[in-house]
Design an enzyme around this catalytic site. Structure first.
Site, PDB file in Angstrom:
ATOM      1  N   SER A 143      23.806  28.899 -24.511  1.00  0.00           N
ATOM      2  CA  SER A 143      23.840  29.603 -25.301  1.00  0.00           C
ATOM      3  C   SER A 143      22.411  29.067 -26.783  1.00  0.00           C
ATOM      4  O   SER A 143      22.057  28.436 -26.420  1.00  0.00           O
ATOM      5  CB  SER A 143      25.427  29.115 -26.413  1.00  0.00           C
ATOM      6  OG  SER A 143      25.137  30.388 -27.512  1.00  0.00           O
ATOM      7  N   TYR A 157      32.889  24.873 -28.700  1.00  0.00           N
ATOM      8  CA  TYR A 157      31.584  25.645 -28.093  1.00  0.00           C
ATOM      9  C   TYR A 157      30.697  25.142 -28.015  1.00  0.00           C
ATOM     10  O   TYR A 157      29.951  24.967 -26.895  1.00  0.00           O
ATOM     11  CB  TYR A 157      32.088  27.091 -28.693  1.00  0.00           C
ATOM     12  CG  TYR A 157      30.769  28.137 -28.227  1.00  0.00           C
ATOM     13  CD1 TYR A 157      31.746  28.847 -26.975  1.00  0.00           C
ATOM     14  CD2 TYR A 157      30.006  28.332 -28.272  1.00  0.00           C
ATOM     15  CE1 TYR A 157      30.949  29.631 -26.558  1.00  0.00           C
ATOM     16  CE2 TYR A 157      29.194  29.286 -27.673  1.00  0.00           C
ATOM     17  CZ  TYR A 157      29.629  30.178 -26.815  1.00  0.00           C
ATOM     18  OH  TYR A 157      28.837  31.214 -26.300  1.00  0.00           O
TER      19      TYR A 157
HETATM   20  P1  NAD Z   1      33.245  37.861 -22.647  1.00  0.00           P
HETATM   21  O1  NAD Z   1      34.120  37.258 -23.782  1.00  0.00           O
HETATM   22  O2  NAD Z   1      33.459  39.282 -23.617  1.00  0.00           O
HETATM   23  O3  NAD Z   1      33.566  37.917 -21.448  1.00  0.00           O
HETATM   24  C1  NAD Z   1      34.538  37.061 -20.523  1.00  0.00           C
HETATM   25  C2  NAD Z   1      35.081  36.718 -19.595  1.00  0.00           C
HETATM   26  O4  NAD Z   1      34.518  35.512 -18.958  1.00  0.00           O
HETATM   27  C3  NAD Z   1      36.203  38.090 -19.824  1.00  0.00           C
HETATM   28  O5  NAD Z   1      36.256  38.863 -18.809  1.00  0.00           O
HETATM   29  C4  NAD Z   1      36.976  36.627 -19.050  1.00  0.00           C
HETATM   30  O6  NAD Z   1      38.085  37.070 -18.806  1.00  0.00           O
HETATM   31  C5  NAD Z   1      36.751  35.835 -18.427  1.00  0.00           C
HETATM   32  N1  NAD Z   1      36.673  34.032 -18.727  1.00  0.00           N
HETATM   33  C6  NAD Z   1      37.198  33.259 -19.482  1.00  0.00           C
HETATM   34  N2  NAD Z   1      38.041  32.768 -18.883  1.00  0.00           N
HETATM   35  C7  NAD Z   1      37.380  32.787 -17.285  1.00  0.00           C
HETATM   36  C8  NAD Z   1      38.454  31.552 -16.490  1.00  0.00           C
HETATM   37  N3  NAD Z   1      38.654  30.546 -16.807  1.00  0.00           N
HETATM   38  N4  NAD Z   1      37.628  32.305 -15.331  1.00  0.00           N
HETATM   39  C9  NAD Z   1      36.642  32.726 -15.063  1.00  0.00           C
HETATM   40  N5  NAD Z   1      36.970  34.022 -15.784  1.00  0.00           N
HETATM   41  C10 NAD Z   1      36.842  33.467 -17.338  1.00  0.00           C
HETATM   42  O7  NAD Z   1      32.775  37.187 -23.745  1.00  0.00           O
HETATM   43  P2  NAD Z   1      30.835  37.166 -23.310  1.00  0.00           P
HETATM   44  O8  NAD Z   1      30.761  37.671 -24.799  1.00  0.00           O
HETATM   45  O9  NAD Z   1      30.357  38.076 -22.333  1.00  0.00           O
HETATM   46  O10 NAD Z   1      30.565  35.466 -23.112  1.00  0.00           O
HETATM   47  C11 NAD Z   1      30.180  35.364 -21.955  1.00  0.00           C
HETATM   48  C12 NAD Z   1      29.226  34.232 -21.890  1.00  0.00           C
HETATM   49  O11 NAD Z   1      28.247  34.387 -22.263  1.00  0.00           O
HETATM   50  C13 NAD Z   1      29.657  32.881 -21.597  1.00  0.00           C
HETATM   51  O12 NAD Z   1      29.372  31.700 -20.894  1.00  0.00           O
HETATM   52  C14 NAD Z   1      29.350  33.010 -23.704  1.00  0.00           C
HETATM   53  O13 NAD Z   1      30.184  31.610 -23.989  1.00  0.00           O
HETATM   54  C15 NAD Z   1      27.973  33.418 -23.202  1.00  0.00           C
HETATM   55  N6  NAD Z   1      27.769  33.362 -24.790  1.00  0.00           N
HETATM   56  C16 NAD Z   1      27.907  34.965 -25.334  1.00  0.00           C
HETATM   57  C17 NAD Z   1      27.803  34.533 -26.541  1.00  0.00           C
HETATM   58  C18 NAD Z   1      28.098  35.877 -27.004  1.00  0.00           C
HETATM   59  O14 NAD Z   1      27.111  36.179 -28.886  1.00  0.00           O
HETATM   60  N7  NAD Z   1      29.120  37.136 -26.917  1.00  0.00           N
HETATM   61  C19 NAD Z   1      26.584  34.089 -27.120  1.00  0.00           C
HETATM   62  C20 NAD Z   1      25.465  33.041 -26.591  1.00  0.00           C
HETATM   63  C21 NAD Z   1      26.738  32.782 -24.787  1.00  0.00           C
END
Ligand code: NAD
Length: 257
Positions: A143, A157
């Site tokens: 991130s 986080y």
């Molecule tokens: P999201 O919550 O929309 O999707 C995450 C998915 O991961 C969900 O379907 C959830 O069920 C699944 N999940 C959660 N815990 C799990 C586990 N223990 N095992 C298997 N699956 C699991 O999130 P997103 O925004 O798509 O984020 C995806 C990645 O991107 C994450 O690593 C997040 O930290 C990172 N990220 C997101 C953002 C943002 O602003 N959304 C920014 C930077 C990084």
């Protein structure tokens, strides 16, 4: 068809970045193994891909559990014969994650278990499979918060994402001569469930938007396009890199009004 004949395993494929990437990879010819802790979400993704004529299979797994990670990689090889691309993308942002004084130990542990150990375990079992395939590409989702401190605290986080960067860099060096590339994708704040549930008021959203030069949150689809580049042979000379896709946040001191 930039991923023709490739097999890609994507964790967290039920929502947000993982979901959009699963669809994008399938459009480009990949056979997709969609992994998620939530059975229902994963089934929806597989249906969406199959309806468009793509190939996909779902494996329910919790990435923080070694047995589950071993099983998801075995499932990919049993189902499609090989593994070429591993996208360790599943991650959580806990609503009780705050500063050092206020964050509870269980919140810290859960965040580290999913966001850091989950990536480690994906690599632990995924790397031998990539080696068996003659090499491949690993993409770990970090991130932009790994680069910047924020007064809007989410210490566990932020720390977890810094660890993902360090882990990806070292793995990239270790495996560089085995034709296994490891890169970190560093998204900016996105309009996905994960962040929008966390920023549940307009004031919280505005507090972030003012720091984004482009003046908007990113879209999961924009991360999928970046992941596609890192997954494909177009990035064949890239390893150990940190690909920031953040609307210019980390480049900015003062943003346009
Ligand atoms: P999201 O919550 O929309 O999707 C995450 C998915 O991961 C969900 O379907 C959830 O069920 C699944 N999940 C959660 N815990 C799990 C586990 N223990 N095992 C298997 N699956 C699991 O999130 P997103 O925004 O798509 O984020 C995806 C990645 O991107 C994450 O690593 C997040 O930290 C990172 N990220 C997101 C953002 C943002 O602003 N959304 C920014 C930077 C990084």
């Amino acid at each position: 068809m930039r991923l023709k004949n490739k097999v890609a395993l994507i964790t967290g494929a039920g929502s947000g970045i993982g979901l959009q990437t699963a669809l994008r990879f399938a459009e480009e010819g990949a056979k997709v193994v969609a992994v998620d802790i939530q059975e229902v979400n994963g089934d929806v993704v597989v249906d969406m891909i199959r309806k468009k004529g793509g190939e996909a299979a779902f494996c329910q797994a919790d990435v923080s559990k070694a047995k589950d990670c071993e099983r998801m990689v075995a499932f990919a090889e049993e189902t499609y014969g090989r593994l070429d691309i591993l996208f360790n993308n599943a991650g959580i942002m806990h609503s009780q994650d705050d500063n050092a004084e206020t964050t509870e130990e269980d919140v810290w542990d859960l965040t580290m278990d999913v966001n850091v150990k989950g990536v480690f375990l994906g690599c632990k079992y995924g790397i031998p499979a990539l080696r068996r395939a003659g090499g491949g590409s690993i993409i770990n989702t970090a991130s932009f918060v790994a680069f910047l401190g924020a007064a809007t605290a989410q210490l566990a986080y932020t720390t977890s994402k810094g660890a993902v960067l360090a882990m990806s860099r070292e793995l990239a060096v270790i495996h560089a001569r085995e034709n296994i590339r490891v890169n970190a994708l560093c998204p900016g704040p996105l309009r996905t469930d994960l962040l929008m549930k966390f920023l549940n008021t307009e004031a919280k959203k505005q507090r972030r938007l003012v720091h984004i030069p482009m003046g908007r949150f990113g879209e999961a689809r924009e991360m999928a396009d970046a992941a596609l580049f890192l997954a494909s042979d177009e990035s064949s000379y890239m390893t150990g890199s940190e690909m920031l896709v953040d609307g210019g946040i980390t480049a900015a001191y003062v943003t346009p009004e």
